[in-house]
Each structure stands twice: as structure tokens, then as C-alpha cells.
Design a protein around this motif. Structure first.
Motif, short mmCIF file in Angstrom:
data_model
loop_
_atom_site.label_atom_id
_atom_site.label_comp_id
_atom_site.label_asym_id
_atom_site.label_seq_id
_atom_site.Cartn_x
_atom_site.Cartn_y
_atom_site.Cartn_z
N SER A 1 3.07 -3.05 23.16
CA SER A 1 4.49 -2.91 22.89
C SER A 1 4.80 -3.55 21.55
O SER A 1 4.39 -4.68 21.29
CB SER A 1 5.31 -3.57 24.00
N GLY A 2 5.52 -2.80 20.70
CA GLY A 2 5.88 -3.35 19.40
C GLY A 2 6.57 -2.32 18.52
O GLY A 2 6.64 -1.13 18.87
N ALA A 3 7.07 -2.78 17.39
CA ALA A 3 7.72 -1.93 16.39
C ALA A 3 7.10 -2.29 15.05
O ALA A 3 7.17 -3.45 14.62
CB ALA A 3 9.22 -2.18 16.39
N TYR A 4 6.50 -1.29 14.39
CA TYR A 4 5.70 -1.55 13.20
C TYR A 4 6.06 -0.62 12.05
O TYR A 4 6.33 0.57 12.26
CB TYR A 4 4.21 -1.36 13.51
N ILE A 5 5.99 -1.15 10.86
CA ILE A 5 6.06 -0.38 9.62
C ILE A 5 4.62 -0.26 9.13
O ILE A 5 3.90 -1.25 9.10
CB ILE A 5 6.93 -1.09 8.57
N LEU A 6 4.20 0.96 8.76
CA LEU A 6 2.82 1.18 8.34
C LEU A 6 2.76 1.65 6.89
O LEU A 6 3.56 2.48 6.47
CB LEU A 6 2.16 2.28 9.19
N VAL A 7 1.78 1.13 6.15
CA VAL A 7 1.39 1.66 4.85
C VAL A 7 0.03 2.28 5.11
O VAL A 7 -0.87 1.62 5.63
CB VAL A 7 1.32 0.55 3.78
N PHE A 8 -0.16 3.57 4.75
CA PHE A 8 -1.33 4.28 5.25
C PHE A 8 -2.02 5.13 4.18
O PHE A 8 -1.46 5.43 3.13
CB PHE A 8 -0.94 5.18 6.42
N LYS A 38 -6.91 4.96 7.45
CA LYS A 38 -6.69 3.51 7.39
C LYS A 38 -5.22 3.23 7.16
O LYS A 38 -4.50 4.02 6.55
CB LYS A 38 -7.50 2.90 6.25
N SER A 39 -4.78 2.08 7.66
CA SER A 39 -3.40 1.64 7.43
C SER A 39 -3.31 0.14 7.65
O SER A 39 -4.24 -0.49 8.16
CB SER A 39 -2.43 2.39 8.35
N ILE A 40 -2.17 -0.40 7.25
CA ILE A 40 -1.84 -1.78 7.55
C ILE A 40 -0.44 -1.76 8.15
O ILE A 40 0.42 -1.02 7.68
CB ILE A 40 -1.95 -2.68 6.30
N SER A 41 -0.25 -2.51 9.23
CA SER A 41 1.02 -2.51 9.95
C SER A 41 1.67 -3.89 9.87
O SER A 41 0.99 -4.90 10.01
CB SER A 41 0.79 -2.20 11.43
N PHE A 42 2.99 -3.89 9.69
CA PHE A 42 3.80 -5.11 9.74
C PHE A 42 4.84 -4.89 10.80
O PHE A 42 5.43 -3.81 10.86
CB PHE A 42 4.53 -5.33 8.42
N GLY A 43 5.10 -5.89 11.62
CA GLY A 43 6.16 -5.66 12.59
C GLY A 43 6.30 -6.72 13.64
O GLY A 43 5.74 -7.82 13.56
N VAL A 44 7.07 -6.35 14.66
CA VAL A 44 7.37 -7.23 15.78
C VAL A 44 6.52 -6.75 16.96
O VAL A 44 6.58 -5.59 17.35
CB VAL A 44 8.87 -7.19 16.13
N GLU A 103 6.55 -11.62 18.34
CA GLU A 103 5.87 -12.25 17.21
C GLU A 103 5.94 -11.32 15.99
O GLU A 103 5.88 -10.11 16.12
CB GLU A 103 4.40 -12.50 17.52
N LEU A 104 6.03 -11.92 14.83
CA LEU A 104 5.93 -11.19 13.56
C LEU A 104 4.46 -11.16 13.19
O LEU A 104 3.84 -12.22 13.04
CB LEU A 104 6.75 -11.90 12.49
N VAL A 105 3.88 -9.96 13.07
CA VAL A 105 2.43 -9.83 12.88
C VAL A 105 2.08 -8.84 11.78
O VAL A 105 2.90 -8.01 11.37
CB VAL A 105 1.72 -9.39 14.18
N VAL A 106 0.82 -8.91 11.35
CA VAL A 106 0.18 -7.93 10.47
C VAL A 106 -1.07 -7.46 11.20
O VAL A 106 -1.80 -8.27 11.79
CB VAL A 106 -0.23 -8.57 9.13
N ILE A 107 -1.33 -6.14 11.16
CA ILE A 107 -2.52 -5.58 11.80
C ILE A 107 -3.18 -4.63 10.81
O ILE A 107 -2.52 -3.74 10.26
CB ILE A 107 -2.16 -4.82 13.09
N ASP A 162 -8.31 -1.32 15.59
CA ASP A 162 -7.32 -2.21 14.98
C ASP A 162 -7.85 -3.63 14.99
O ASP A 162 -8.54 -4.03 15.93
CB ASP A 162 -6.01 -2.19 15.77
N SER A 163 -7.52 -4.38 13.95
CA SER A 163 -7.88 -5.79 13.94
C SER A 163 -6.99 -6.52 14.94
O SER A 163 -5.98 -5.99 15.41
CB SER A 163 -7.68 -6.38 12.54
N GLU A 164 -7.37 -7.73 15.28
CA GLU A 164 -6.48 -8.56 16.09
C GLU A 164 -5.23 -8.83 15.26
O GLU A 164 -5.31 -8.98 14.04
CB GLU A 164 -7.17 -9.89 16.44
N PRO A 165 -4.06 -8.87 15.90
CA PRO A 165 -2.84 -9.17 15.13
C PRO A 165 -2.94 -10.53 14.45
O PRO A 165 -3.39 -11.50 15.04
CB PRO A 165 -1.75 -9.18 16.20
#
Length: 180
Positions: free
Chosen positions: A44-51, A57-63, A73-77, A84-87
Motif C-alpha cells: 500500500s502506498g502512493a508513489y511518483i515515478l521517474v522511469f 527501470k524507475s525510481i519511486s518517491f512517495g508515502v 513513511e516517506l520512502v525512495v524505491i 524492487d529494492s527495499e524502501p
């Protein structure tokens, strides 16, 4: 620009936005997450992705919902095809807390800056809030050339706000700003 999303438990919604920027891109988005599921069986989460679509491949920022602590939590994945990497925990967050993301990249150098609501007292002791940089940043050199950004909402209720005035990501959005 505002959009509202309600994604049922176990489901996901994603979208991508076309870009007009070439090598230097920036945009500012806000997430207001109203509901997460703290269930070990469902993400469960809400993420912004640069892909990068071509390489998957992508990187996610979000809650992100942490089911162990039952906290937001505020995380990067970092995402790579089907893994996916661990948050990476950047900070604690909360439901109904505005989390802002000022994201920019030049070539493969990506910078993420977090903005948060800060409570203040104005004239006549009138309370108000202001969105300000929180000091939480994340820099990385991407292992891919970013093609664009989008979102992925997983088992969550969220409002997405894209600040069309403070971006160079898609110049077609600017006329919609109309000075507001």
C-alpha cells in the motif's frame, strides 16, 4: 491540476505524463494520502515515478505503508524490471499530511527535495500553514536515462496535485495555469 484516486486493497493504478523537456527537467507535485492499508499481505502506498520504459527501470518517491509499525513513511524505491529494492526510509509521514516532491534531473543526475506544510501564526494570531522545503533530500545518479514521470497508487486513497506553474516538464500545461 488536481486528481483524486481511490484504489481498492490489492489493486494498483498508474499513469504517465508526456514530457516536452529534453535533458534538464523539473516538476513539483504534492500527494495528500488519506488512506493506506497496513496489511502484510498487500502493498500500500502512493508513489511518483521517474522511469525508463525501454529498460524497465524507475525510481519511486512517495508515502509507503509500513505494516510492521503501522505508520506512513516517506520512502525512495529503486525499481528494476520485476524487482524492487527495499524502501529507503527518508522520514516518517502521516495520513492527510501534504508531502511535496520537487523533482529535477539533468542527464542522469536526479535530485528530490521534500516540501511539507509548516504551521505558522499570522496577523491577529491567525493560524495558517505554508509549504516549505523540509530539508529532506535525495540525490542519485540514475543507471538509466529518464524518459518521463508518472504515478503509481497501490491500495490507497490519495489526491495528486501537479503544480503547473513551477515546472518545465511539459510546456503544454502552462497555458492552463492562466496566471493562477
Amino acid at each position: 491540476m488536481k486528481s483524486e484516486h481511490s484504489v481498492k486493497k490489492g489493486m494498483a493504478e498508474s499513469n504517465q505524463f508526456p514530457k516536452t523537456c529534453i535533458d534538464v527537467c523539473s516538476f513539483l507535485v504534492y500527494l495528500d494520502v488519506a488512506k493506506l492499508h497496513f496489511d502484510k499481505n498487500f502493498a500500500s502506498g502512493a508513489y511518483i515515478l521517474v522511469f525508463d520504459k525501454a529498460e524497465g527501470k524507475s525510481i519511486s518517491f512517495g508515502v509507503h505503508a509500513n505494516p510492521e509499525t503501522e505508520e506512513a513513511e516517506l520512502v525512495v524505491i529503486h525499481n528494476n524490471v520485476n524487482t524492487d529494492s527495499e524502501p529507503i526510509l527518508l522520514a516518517k509521514s502521516a495520513l492527510n499530511a501534504w508531502e511535496g516532491f520537487n523533482i529535477s534531473w539533468e542527464g542522469q543526475n536526479l535530485l528530490f527535495e521534500n516540501l511539507r506544510s509548516v504551521k505558522k501564526i499570522g496577523d491577529n494570531n491567525t493560524p495558517y500553514s505554508s509549504l516549505e522545503k523540509s530539508g529532506i533530500t535525495y540525490k542519485t545518479e540514475l543507471k538509466f536515462a529518464p524518459e518521463g514521470f508518472g504515478y503509481m497508487f497501490v491500495s490507497s486513497d490519495v489526491e495528486l496535485w501537479i503544480d503547473i506553474e513551477f515546472q518545465n516538464y511539459n510546456e503544454g500545461w502552462r497555458p492552463g495555469d492562466d496566471g493562477n
